[in-house]
Design a protein around this motif. Structure first.
Motif, PDB file in Angstrom:
ATOM      1  N   ILE A 380       0.821  -1.204   0.000  1.00 15.48           N
ATOM      2  CA  ILE A 380       0.000   0.000   0.000  1.00 15.48           C
ATOM      3  C   ILE A 380       0.860   1.261   0.000  1.00 15.48           C
ATOM      4  N   GLU A 381       2.018   1.236   0.636  1.00 12.69           N
ATOM      5  CA  GLU A 381       2.868   2.424   0.642  1.00 12.69           C
ATOM      6  C   GLU A 381       3.417   2.718  -0.750  1.00 12.69           C
ATOM      7  N   LYS A 382       3.803   1.666  -1.456  1.00  5.11           N
ATOM      8  CA  LYS A 382       4.287   1.885  -2.828  1.00  5.11           C
ATOM      9  C   LYS A 382       3.144   2.326  -3.732  1.00  5.11           C
ATOM     10  N   ALA A 383       1.974   1.729  -3.546  1.00  3.01           N
ATOM     11  CA  ALA A 383       0.807   2.159  -4.315  1.00  3.01           C
ATOM     12  C   ALA A 383       0.489   3.623  -4.026  1.00  3.01           C
ATOM     13  N   TYR A 384       0.573   4.012  -2.756  1.00  3.06           N
ATOM     14  CA  TYR A 384       0.296   5.403  -2.384  1.00  3.06           C
ATOM     15  C   TYR A 384       1.290   6.347  -3.060  1.00  3.06           C
ATOM     16  N   ALA A 385       2.559   5.950  -3.093  1.00  2.00           N
ATOM     17  CA  ALA A 385       3.563   6.788  -3.742  1.00  2.00           C
ATOM     18  C   ALA A 385       3.226   6.993  -5.219  1.00  2.00           C
ATOM     19  N   GLY A 386       2.802   5.929  -5.879  1.00  2.00           N
ATOM     20  CA  GLY A 386       2.419   6.044  -7.288  1.00  2.00           C
ATOM     21  C   GLY A 386       1.200   6.919  -7.485  1.00  2.00           C
ATOM     22  N   MET A 387       0.200   6.750  -6.617  1.00  2.00           N
ATOM     23  CA  MET A 387      -1.005   7.579  -6.718  1.00  2.00           C
ATOM     24  C   MET A 387      -0.674   9.044  -6.479  1.00  2.00           C
ATOM     25  N   ARG A 388       0.118   9.298  -5.465  1.00  2.00           N
ATOM     26  CA  ARG A 388       0.464  10.683  -5.156  1.00  2.00           C
ATOM     27  C   ARG A 388       1.220  11.335  -6.317  1.00  2.00           C
ATOM     28  N   LYS A 389       2.116  10.576  -6.934  1.00  2.00           N
ATOM     29  CA  LYS A 389       2.838  11.121  -8.084  1.00  2.00           C
ATOM     30  C   LYS A 389       1.866  11.459  -9.211  1.00  2.00           C
ATOM     31  N   ASN A 390       0.927  10.572  -9.478  1.00  2.00           N
ATOM     32  CA  ASN A 390      -0.086  10.870 -10.501  1.00  2.00           C
ATOM     33  C   ASN A 390      -0.809  12.169 -10.185  1.00  2.00           C
ATOM     34  N   HIS A 391      -1.240  12.325  -8.938  1.00  2.00           N
ATOM     35  CA  HIS A 391      -2.054  13.474  -8.557  1.00  2.00           C
ATOM     36  C   HIS A 391      -1.254  14.774  -8.530  1.00  2.00           C
ATOM     37  N   MET A 392       0.059  14.675  -8.375  1.00  2.00           N
ATOM     38  CA  MET A 392       0.884  15.885  -8.255  1.00  2.00           C
ATOM     39  C   MET A 392       1.708  16.191  -9.500  1.00  2.00           C
ATOM     40  N   GLU A 393       2.008  15.161 -10.300  1.00  2.00           N
ATOM     41  CA  GLU A 393       2.973  15.364 -11.378  1.00  2.00           C
ATOM     42  C   GLU A 393       2.496  14.926 -12.755  1.00  2.00           C
ATOM     43  N   ALA A 394       1.338  14.277 -12.849  1.00  2.00           N
ATOM     44  CA  ALA A 394       0.899  13.720 -14.138  1.00  2.00           C
ATOM     45  C   ALA A 394      -0.099  14.634 -14.821  1.00  2.00           C
ATOM     46  N   THR A 395      -0.071  14.616 -16.141  1.00  2.00           N
ATOM     47  CA  THR A 395      -1.008  15.425 -16.918  1.00  2.00           C
ATOM     48  C   THR A 395      -2.444  14.967 -16.703  1.00  2.00           C
ATOM     49  N   MET A 396      -3.361  15.907 -16.849  1.00  2.00           N
ATOM     50  CA  MET A 396      -4.790  15.598 -16.834  1.00  2.00           C
ATOM     51  C   MET A 396      -5.388  15.703 -18.236  1.00  2.00           C
ATOM     52  N   ILE A 397      -4.560  16.006 -19.228  1.00  2.00           N
ATOM     53  CA  ILE A 397      -5.059  16.218 -20.589  1.00  2.00           C
ATOM     54  C   ILE A 397      -5.669  14.922 -21.115  1.00  2.00           C
ATOM     55  N   PRO A 398      -6.899  14.964 -21.600  1.00  2.00           N
ATOM     56  CA  PRO A 398      -7.540  13.749 -22.113  1.00  2.00           C
ATOM     57  C   PRO A 398      -6.725  13.090 -23.223  1.00  2.00           C
ATOM     58  N   TRP A 399      -6.617  11.791 -23.124  1.00  2.00           N
ATOM     59  CA  TRP A 399      -5.977  10.965 -24.146  1.00  2.00           C
ATOM     60  C   TRP A 399      -4.485  11.256 -24.296  1.00  2.00           C
ATOM     61  N   LYS A 400      -3.870  11.911 -23.331  1.00  2.00           N
ATOM     62  CA  LYS A 400      -2.454  12.241 -23.437  1.00  2.00           C
ATOM     63  C   LYS A 400      -1.624  11.145 -22.772  1.00  2.00           C
ATOM     64  N   ASP A 401      -1.135  10.195 -23.573  1.00  2.00           N
ATOM     65  CA  ASP A 401      -0.224   9.148 -23.091  1.00  2.00           C
ATOM     66  C   ASP A 401      -0.782   8.389 -21.894  1.00  2.00           C
ATOM     67  N   GLY A 402      -2.081   8.220 -21.862  1.00  2.00           N
ATOM     68  CA  GLY A 402      -2.683   7.489 -20.758  1.00  2.00           C
ATOM     69  C   GLY A 402      -2.448   8.135 -19.409  1.00  2.00           C
ATOM     70  N   GLY A 403      -2.279   9.460 -19.394  1.00  2.00           N
ATOM     71  CA  GLY A 403      -2.017  10.163 -18.148  1.00  2.00           C
ATOM     72  C   GLY A 403      -0.589  10.022 -17.660  1.00  2.00           C
ATOM     73  N   GLN A 404       0.267   9.429 -18.476  1.00  2.00           N
ATOM     74  CA  GLN A 404       1.651   9.185 -18.067  1.00  2.00           C
ATOM     75  C   GLN A 404       2.582  10.174 -18.758  1.00  2.00           C
ATOM     76  N   ALA A 405       2.378  11.461 -18.444  1.00  2.00           N
ATOM     77  CA  ALA A 405       3.182  12.536 -19.007  1.00  2.00           C
ATOM     78  C   ALA A 405       3.182  13.689 -18.013  1.00  2.00           C
ATOM     79  N   PRO A 406       4.174  14.579 -18.087  1.00  2.00           N
ATOM     80  CA  PRO A 406       4.282  15.661 -17.103  1.00  2.00           C
ATOM     81  C   PRO A 406       3.156  16.684 -17.220  1.00  2.00           C
TER      82      PRO A 406
END
Length: 764
Positions: A380-406
């Motif tokens: 859960i701690e590693k999962a939390y780290a990944g989720m937090r990175k998504n919420h703080m560092e990942a794009t929200m642009i629709p269809w942009k690399d599956g959300g895996q972009a800055p």
């Protein structure tokens, strides 16, 4: 077919689904189960295979939890699979298998064959069809990692088994009998993957060969290349002959593929493997047992339950809504497996999977839901780290690399100002002549270039656009989810940060229209704006595949907060009533031309697209739960059936099917990451859910019928239940939830404010 649906004239299939659904005869009383029919016998694989929107559902055949699946390749020019007149082959994961007679030819089109649904059998565990052109009967069944084919070949003609390999491949044919090799492909982020196979024929052919493009080479071969295929031929005989092919598939090695074939198929006969697969599906589908209902309802229930279990829930944008919630109950190990896959992806790529090609970081919802419901077996701690990175560092642009972009300036606006910005209006957009011009445009072509400035952020896809309102709403829900986990893990600062973001939906509520609307980065409302029609094609200037009438209600975590914004229960209910009755004031085809995803319409409510699925349950929060009971019954009856037209829209990964399963049982996870269930209106006399460890949870509906859809009273384990919800703990502890049903609503049951399901905000 051996399923409940029997083919009808294509002319009848061309009728609208609404007419088909309304024309069904519906028995007034429940009918007994047909003797001798098991749950898998009720599954119609072709449910939804004629789709009002895009490509239809596929009649997937696989083992429960298995890694291989197979269904015919139909005519690629016909997106509604049931209407295909030809089979182009049978995909086996690493290539496509086909059977022909006469001269060996290359190309799927050259080898395609006519087939007839009345001479076909399609079940969860076994498929059979007659390829009419070569007069070859094809059958197959499955295990977890292997397939078993059986071909009945015609007399006096040479027959060929053709295998067209995908992409770059290496293979070897030995003794005209065994075939092995691998194909190489690339997945997301350009990561290379290989698929290995080992296939063995029950008897050697008289010859074999291969091809590259259109060049055919005769002889046993070992080849490497792109666009390869191979064949094994059998001479004609005086009597029909049967040839079986046993195929093992592995992501790791040919040796493992062979082991799968040996261990899972071995020396078993075709019938033994088939019956074993049937038994497994009967056990899997019997995790939920039903009594009562009509044959149509039972068929629809087990068909949708099968689809929910069989489909791989890769895109969590839609499956987070209810498919994972159902899996958490009856197959929690599969959820744990998927979360571990998420974490492995994070370790490998630096990003936790988000929501596939759509919007939101909904893997957060899936993980938080599982953890808060007590599922363990992942870090859960590693999962939390990944989720937090998504919420703080990942794009929200629709269809942009599956959300895996800055992030870009758009995400920064969400962080700083609390909303995702839309393109602003031009300075002269609100001048009378321009407003008049806009209002005179056909609704389906109203689009931002008429009133807005050109896109300024290069990362935004010009086709899918910003979807600014939907992005704000779906991300603030995910922020609420992450806040709940932060609190559980003692991360106080994160809890406060993400709870603040969870209120972001309030920033796009426009009081003058009482609905959600777009704002530009400067905080100004974008004008002109029409809640029904603005946003251009698919509404994607501001919304994801819909309009403001769909997304105004997308506050799953804080329905009471939305009630407060709208001015209280009465105003909320008036607006919610309007959703189901407001028209589009234009030709239906023109409306669907602009909003092709808004199928299964009831007013502006769209049963054919996932973002609306929680909406009927909002009456439980506003003091009118009898309207939830009435609406869900109507929607189940109108938009689901055991026919090719039996699903009214999207069914990408089991989300739509899981909606029906939950509603038929009588409850639904309106806010999936909150471990509670909202009560609806069950359709069966009794539903028994196997929750593991020898325990069951039973939903009993006394005196239930088509007319008796309203809850008069309820008890949970013998104690009166006055509220419109129960907890996940109630369910997982096992027990009995009993409803007394009647033909008229009991407007006192569950209607008091203190009986509403929980929300983030308190009532004002």
């Amino acid at each position: 077919m051996t399923n409940l649906y029997k083919p009808v004239l294509l002319a009848a299939l061309a009728c609208t689904f609404a007419a088909s659904a309304l024309g069904q005869s519906k028995p007034k009383k429940a009918m007994p189960m047909v003797a001798g029919r098991s749950p898998s016998d009720y599954v119609d694989l072709y449910i939804g295979s004629i789709n009002p929107k895009t490509r239809s559902t596929a009649p997937v055949i696989k083992a429960p939890g298995g890694s291989v699946q197979c269904f015919p390749n139909f005519n690629p020019e016909i997106e509604d699979f049931y209407l295909s007149d030809k089979i182009f082959g049978f995909p086996v994961g690493f290539g496509t298998l086909m059977a022909t007679t006469g001269e060996v030819k290359t190309g799927a089109k050259a080898n395609a064959s006519k087939f007839d649904h009345t001479l076909e059998t399609a079940t969860p565990y076994y498929y059979q069809a007659i390829l009419e052109d070569p007069d070859i009967n094809v059958e197959y069944t499955v295990t977890d990692n292997a397939l078993l084919f059986r071909f009945t070949l015609p007399v006096k003609e040479t027959s060929n088994l053709l295998l067209t390999l995908q992409g770059n491949s290496t293979f070897e044919v030995k003794d005209n009998k065994t075939i092995s090799g691998f194909v190489t492909g690339r997945g997301r982020n350009n990561i290379e993957n290989k698929n290995y196979f080992y296939a063995e024929l029950s008897k050697p052919g008289s010859s074999s060969g291969s091809w590259l493009g259109n060049d055919i080479t005769i002889g046993n071969v070992s080849r490497t290349g792109n666009g390869l295929g191979l064949y094994v031929s059998y001479p004609g005989t005086a009597k029909t002959q049967t040839v079986e092919m046993r195929v093992g598939v592995s992501p790791n090695s040919v040796a493992e593929a062979k082991t799968y074939s040996t261990n899972q198929l071995g020396t078993k006969t075709f019938e033994q493997v088939k019956l074993q697969a049937k038994d497994r599906w009967d056990k899997e589908l019997s995790l939920i047992k039903i009594k009562g209902g009509t044959e149509r309802q039972r068929g629809t229930f087990y068909s949708t339950l099968y689809r929910t279990i069989a489909l791989r829930m890769g895109n969590v944008w839609d499956t987070y809504r209810s498919a994972y919630a159902l899996q958490d109950i009856i197959r929690p190990h599969e959820t744990v497996k998927m979360i571990n896959n998420f974490i492995q992806t994070y370790e490998r790529t630096g990003w936790l999977p988000s929501s596939g090609a759509m919007i939101g970081h909904h893997s957060t919802s899936v993980i938080v839901e599982a953890y808060l419901k007590g599922l363990r077996g992942f870090d859960i701690e590693k999962a939390y780290a990944g989720m937090r990175k998504n919420h703080m560092e990942a794009t929200m642009i629709p269809w942009k690399d599956g959300g895996q972009a800055p992030i870009t300036e758009l995400e920064q606006n969400y962080f700083d100002k609390g909303f995702y910005p839309a393109l602003p209006a031009r300075a002269d957009a609100m001048e009378k002549e321009n407003v008049d011009k806009y209002n005179k445009l056909p609704y389906q072509v109203r689009w931002l270039p008429e009133v807005g400035v050109p896109e300024t952020v290069k990362e935004v896809d010009g086709w899918h656009r910003r979807q600014s309102v939907s992005v704000t709403l779906e991300h603030c829900y995910d922020d609420w989810c992450l806040a709940q986990l932060a609190k559980e893990l003692g991360k106080t600062a994160d809890y406060e940060l993400f709870m603040k973001r969870a209120h972001n939906y309030q920033n796009l509520y426009k009081p003058s229209i009482g609905m959600m609307a777009p704002k530009s980065a400067d905080g100004k409302w974008v004008e002109p704006f029409d809640p029904r029609f603005s946003g251009g094609f698919a509404g994607e200037g501001y919304f994801a595949e819909g309009n403001s009438w769909t997304y105004t209600w997308h506050v799953q975590h804080d329905v009471q907060g939305l009630i407060n914004l709208m001015g209280g229960r009465d105003k909320f209910n008036t607006k919610l009533d309007s959703l189901f009755t407001i028209g589009h004031t234009m030709d239906k085809l023109a409306f669907l031309g602009q909003f092709p995803d808004m199928t299964g319409l009831v007013g502006m409510y769209t049963q054919g697209n996932e973002p609306a699925y929680h909406i009927p349950y909002l009456y439980n929060y506003s003091g009118q739960p009898w309207k939830t009971q009435s609406r869900v019954r109507m929607l189940m009856d109108l938009w689901f059936d055991i026919t090719p037209q039996g699903i009214s829209g999207d069914e990408d990964g089991g989300a739509t099917s899981s909606w029906y399963v939950f509603n038929a049982m009588g409850f639904y996870p309106q806010n999936p990451a909150k471990p509670v269930f909202d009560i609806g209106s069950p359709i069966f006399d009794e539903t028994t859910i196997n929750i593991g460890n020898g325990k069951t949870f039973v939903v009993e509906a006394k005196n239930v019928s088509t007319q008796n859809k309203y809850i008069q009273s309820a008890t949970l384990n013998g104690a009166p239940l006055a509220k419109t919800w129960f907890t996940n703990t109630d369910l997982m502890n096992g027990g009995r939830l009993v409803f007394q049903m009647g033909p008229r609503p009991n407007k006192t049951w569950g209607s008091a404010p203190e009986l509403a399901p929980p929300s983030m905000s308190a009532a004002k």
